[in-house]
Design a protein around this motif. Structure first.
Motif, PDB file in Angstrom:
ATOM      1  N   ILE A  75       0.872  -1.181   0.000  1.00 48.28           N
ATOM      2  CA  ILE A  75       0.000   0.000   0.000  1.00 48.28           C
ATOM      3  C   ILE A  75       0.907   1.229   0.000  1.00 48.28           C
ATOM      4  CG2 ILE A  75      -1.770   1.274   1.292  1.00 48.28           C
ATOM      5  CD1 ILE A  75      -2.715  -1.302   2.472  1.00 48.28           C
ATOM      6  N   PRO A  76       0.700   2.152  -0.953  1.00 49.95           N
ATOM      7  CA  PRO A  76       1.530   3.363  -0.971  1.00 49.95           C
ATOM      8  C   PRO A  76       1.432   4.091   0.379  1.00 49.95           C
ATOM      9  CG  PRO A  76       0.078   3.305  -2.888  1.00 49.95           C
ATOM     10  CD  PRO A  76      -0.309   2.147  -2.017  1.00 49.95           C
ATOM     11  N   ALA A  77       2.569   4.684   0.819  1.00 50.69           N
ATOM     12  CA  ALA A  77       2.625   5.329   2.139  1.00 50.69           C
ATOM     13  C   ALA A  77       1.479   6.329   2.325  1.00 50.69           C
ATOM     14  CB  ALA A  77       3.967   6.017   2.325  1.00 50.69           C
ATOM     15  N   ALA A  78       1.118   7.023   1.263  1.00 51.92           N
ATOM     16  CA  ALA A  78       0.089   8.064   1.369  1.00 51.92           C
ATOM     17  C   ALA A  78      -1.283   7.474   1.683  1.00 51.92           C
ATOM     18  CB  ALA A  78       0.032   8.856   0.075  1.00 51.92           C
ATOM     19  N   ASP A  79      -1.488   6.189   1.345  1.00 54.19           N
ATOM     20  CA  ASP A  79      -2.820   5.582   1.537  1.00 54.19           C
ATOM     21  C   ASP A  79      -2.926   4.777   2.824  1.00 54.19           C
ATOM     22  OD1 ASP A  79      -3.974   6.550  -0.796  1.00 54.19           O
ATOM     23  OD2 ASP A  79      -3.013   4.963  -1.999  1.00 54.19           O
ATOM     24  N   ARG A  80      -1.815   4.648   3.547  1.00 53.04           N
ATOM     25  CA  ARG A  80      -1.812   3.709   4.684  1.00 53.04           C
ATOM     26  C   ARG A  80      -2.747   4.121   5.813  1.00 53.04           C
ATOM     27  NH1 ARG A  80       4.524   2.759   4.481  1.00 53.04           N
ATOM     28  NH2 ARG A  80       4.502   1.766   2.433  1.00 53.04           N
ATOM     29  N   ARG A  98     -11.477   1.093   0.201  1.00 54.11           N
ATOM     30  CA  ARG A  98     -10.754   0.091  -0.568  1.00 54.11           C
ATOM     31  C   ARG A  98      -9.966   0.832  -1.636  1.00 54.11           C
ATOM     32  NH1 ARG A  98     -13.385  -4.630  -2.966  1.00 54.11           N
ATOM     33  NH2 ARG A  98     -11.557  -5.669  -2.117  1.00 54.11           N
ATOM     34  N   LEU A  99      -8.759   0.368  -1.926  1.00 63.44           N
ATOM     35  CA  LEU A  99      -7.946   1.059  -2.929  1.00 63.44           C
ATOM     36  C   LEU A  99      -8.409   0.662  -4.329  1.00 63.44           C
ATOM     37  CD1 LEU A  99      -4.377   0.862  -1.373  1.00 63.44           C
ATOM     38  CD2 LEU A  99      -6.069   2.700  -1.225  1.00 63.44           C
ATOM     39  N   GLU A 100      -8.178   1.599  -5.247  1.00 60.68           N
ATOM     40  CA  GLU A 100      -8.607   1.391  -6.623  1.00 60.68           C
ATOM     41  C   GLU A 100      -8.033   0.084  -7.184  1.00 60.68           C
ATOM     42  OE1 GLU A 100     -10.899   3.639  -7.417  1.00 60.68           O
ATOM     43  OE2 GLU A 100     -11.272   2.197  -9.032  1.00 60.68           O
ATOM     44  N   GLN A 101      -6.730  -0.181  -6.838  1.00 57.29           N
ATOM     45  CA  GLN A 101      -6.023  -1.355  -7.373  1.00 57.29           C
ATOM     46  C   GLN A 101      -6.651  -2.677  -6.927  1.00 57.29           C
ATOM     47  OE1 GLN A 101      -2.174  -0.572  -5.644  1.00 57.29           O
ATOM     48  NE2 GLN A 101      -2.642  -1.746  -3.809  1.00 57.29           N
ATOM     49  N   LYS A 116      -0.113  -1.212  12.771  1.00 58.16           N
ATOM     50  CA  LYS A 116       0.777  -0.407  11.911  1.00 58.16           C
ATOM     51  C   LYS A 116       0.905  -1.090  10.548  1.00 58.16           C
ATOM     52  CE  LYS A 116       2.721   2.943  14.378  1.00 58.16           C
ATOM     53  NZ  LYS A 116       2.507   2.667  15.793  1.00 58.16           N
ATOM     54  N   LEU A 117       0.882  -0.278   9.499  1.00 65.02           N
ATOM     55  CA  LEU A 117       1.119  -0.800   8.149  1.00 65.02           C
ATOM     56  C   LEU A 117       2.507  -0.333   7.728  1.00 65.02           C
ATOM     57  CD1 LEU A 117      -2.294  -0.031   6.379  1.00 65.02           C
ATOM     58  CD2 LEU A 117      -1.676  -1.958   7.819  1.00 65.02           C
TER      59      LEU A 117
END
Ligand code: ATP
Ligand code: MG
Length: 493
Positions: free
Chosen positions: A404-409, A418-421, A447-448
């Motif tokens: 998961i990109p840091a910005a979305d965590r 839910r993420l687009e991917q 924590k992610l």
């Protein structure tokens, strides 16, 4: 109610008044005692000096007779001190001394007496008071020796005057100080009442003012504020859940309805109806799962699940979850490794912690599998770990998927996010929310992290005392489930 009226009603004001009265009473008693003692001391002093003077004069009389006494008395009477002298015959005729007139009958009685008198040479003839001793001399003569009381009375007046002033000052300062303190207390209580009223009117964001003095009012306000924080969080949670139900369950319900309608419209034979019904059941199962997940999150967030807390071994739970998911991982072309060699004692709700960990493993398999499918023969690893770190137990799930990109965590921890991917995968976006709520319920955190590549999710929980063998052996096995986010029907409760 006027400000003053309010002041008089306060407990603190009544207390101040009682203290003040008690204090004034004691001060008055001390004052009276002091004044009385001063008077007694001066009297004692006078009687002593007068006594010795009388003895001296009597000696003069004994040695030299009446002539010598008259001579001595006259000489002494002329001295500018405040002694009183009077020598008379038996008939009361004055022979020597400095006294002009006396209270009638004083000379008739021997011994001590307090009398009014006028001085012989005093032209204004003002009346004075004196403490005097009358002595009968042989030969019928009478002698009076005394001392003026003006000094004593002045002293007495000074003491009484000073006492009155100090009492008045005590009372004034006491009342003023009491009013000042009360006003300050009342102002703070008023501010608290005003805030409480805005809160009662529905604005839950209001907080009681804290003066920073760390006194009992500050502590009370602090505690009430903590309580308000908790109430606000609960209310927010409640609102979120109802909002979520309203918005996010609407879509699947509409879908369900459309599916039925479609079947009614298009199905021609029993087989088609059956297929449509099976689809409906599947859709309903999904809905039930989402409901269960939401309820479980609400239960964890409200602290209700705290009733079920007991000590258990989280390593055992990690092994259980791992074994449960091993076949699924294998099927998806992934290797699942369990690394939980030592006991990891925690105190908590075992069912919820198992579910939280299961959600993380489910995510890892779900999101890492598509990438794994593209690799030929290489089986990426998913690692479940239970380990102690200081006073915490860490339950870690690491995969080699897209991560998961840091910005979305932070965002993915929210409900229904839910993420687009990941849209191609089934799910309702509640798995991580539940894991976070469970971690918070136990005083821990979720924590992610970047697994380079992939995602590493870590649930940290406070470590409990060592789990005894009996308790560890008592652990029940986790039931297999196909419904990671919120549990299958068996976990509905
Ligand atoms: N291991 C992972 N790798 C990549 N992305 C992940 C991973 N775990 C979670 N995510 C992302 O975070 C989102 C939220 O995860 P979460 O578990 O809360 O919901 P979900 O898996 O989509 O649905 P549910 O768990 O309710 O079935 C996922 O939709 C996905 O985009
Ligand atoms: Mg999930």
């Amino acid at each position: 109610m006027t400000a003053l009226g309010k002041l008089f009603r306060t407990t603190a004001f009544k207390l101040t008044l009682v203290y003040l009265l008690t204090f004034v009473l004691f001060a008055a008693i001390v004052l009276v005692y002091f004044a009385w003692n001063t008077r007694r001391l001066i009297n004692e002093q006078i009687t002593q000096t007068v006594d010795s003077e009388t003895v001296t004069l009597q000696d003069e009389y004994d040695i030299g007779g009446i002539r010598r006494l008259i001579f001595t008395l006259d000489a002494r009477a002329r001295r500018p001190d405040s002694y009183l002298y009077l020598l008379t015959t038996a008939a009361g005729e004055g022979l020597a001394g400095n006294v002009g007139s006396l209270t009638a009958g004083v000379l008739e009685r021997s011994g001590w007496t307090e009398t009014a008198y006028r001085k012989l040479e005093d032209l204004e003839q003002t009346e004075h008071h004196a403490l005097a001793k009358v002595v009968q001399l042989s030969g019928g003569f009478r002698m009076l020796v005394g001392r003026d009381l003006e000094e004593r009375d002045r002293m007495h007046d000074v003491v009484i005057g000073a006492g009155r002033w100090s009492l008045a000052i005590v009372v004034i300062l006491g009342i003023a100080g009491g009013l000042f303190v009360m006003r300050r207390v009342l102002q703070r209580v008023d501010a608290m009442t005003a805030t409480a009223q805005t809160i009662m009117a529905g604005d839950l964001s209001g907080r009681l003012p804290i003066a920073g003095t760390n006194d009992e009012l500050d502590r009370l306000a602090g505690n009430l504020n903590t309580m308000l924080d908790r109430i606000e969080a609960l209310m927010r949670g409640l609102k979120e859940v109802s909002d979520n139900i309203a918005h996010d369950l609407k879509t699947p319900l509409t879908r369900l309805r459309n599916r039925c309608e479609e079947a009614l419209r298009t199905a021609e034979d029993e087989a088609q109806y059956r297929t449509a019904l099976e689809g409906t059941i599947e859709e309903s199962d999904g809905l039930i799962r989402t409901f269960n997940a939401l309820l479980m999150i609400a239960r964890a967030e409200s602290g209700q699940a705290r009733d079920n807390m007991r000590d258990f071994d989280a390593a055992e739970v990690a092994r259980g979850v791992g074994e449960l998911y091993e076949p699924l991982a294998d099927e998806k072309g992934l290797t699942l490794t369990i690394d939980a060699p030592a006991a990891a004692p925690v105190r908590g709700n075992r069912e919820l912690i198992s579910q939280a960990l299961a959600n993380l493993v489910d995510n890892a398999i779900k999101y890492a599998a598509p990438a794994a499918a593209l690799l030929d023969g290489v089986r990426p690893e998913i690692r479940i770990q239970a380990a102690s770190a200081g006073d915490h137990i860490l339950l870690t799930v690491a995969d080699r998927g897209p991560g998961i990109p840091a910005a979305d965590r932070a965002r993915v921890l929210e409900r229904f996010v839910r993420l687009e991917q990941s849209r191609s995968q089934p799910g309702s976006g509640l798995g991580l929310s539940l894991a976070l709520a469970v971690a918070h319920l136990h005083g821990g955190d979720l924590k992610l992290e970047d697994n380079e590549p992939g995602l590493r999710t870590v649930i940290s929980l406070p470590r409990a005392g060592p789990v005894s063998q009996a308790v560890a052996g008592d652990l029940t096995r986790l039931q297999p489930t196909q419904a990671p986010a919120g549990g299958s029907d068996s976990q509905a409760g």
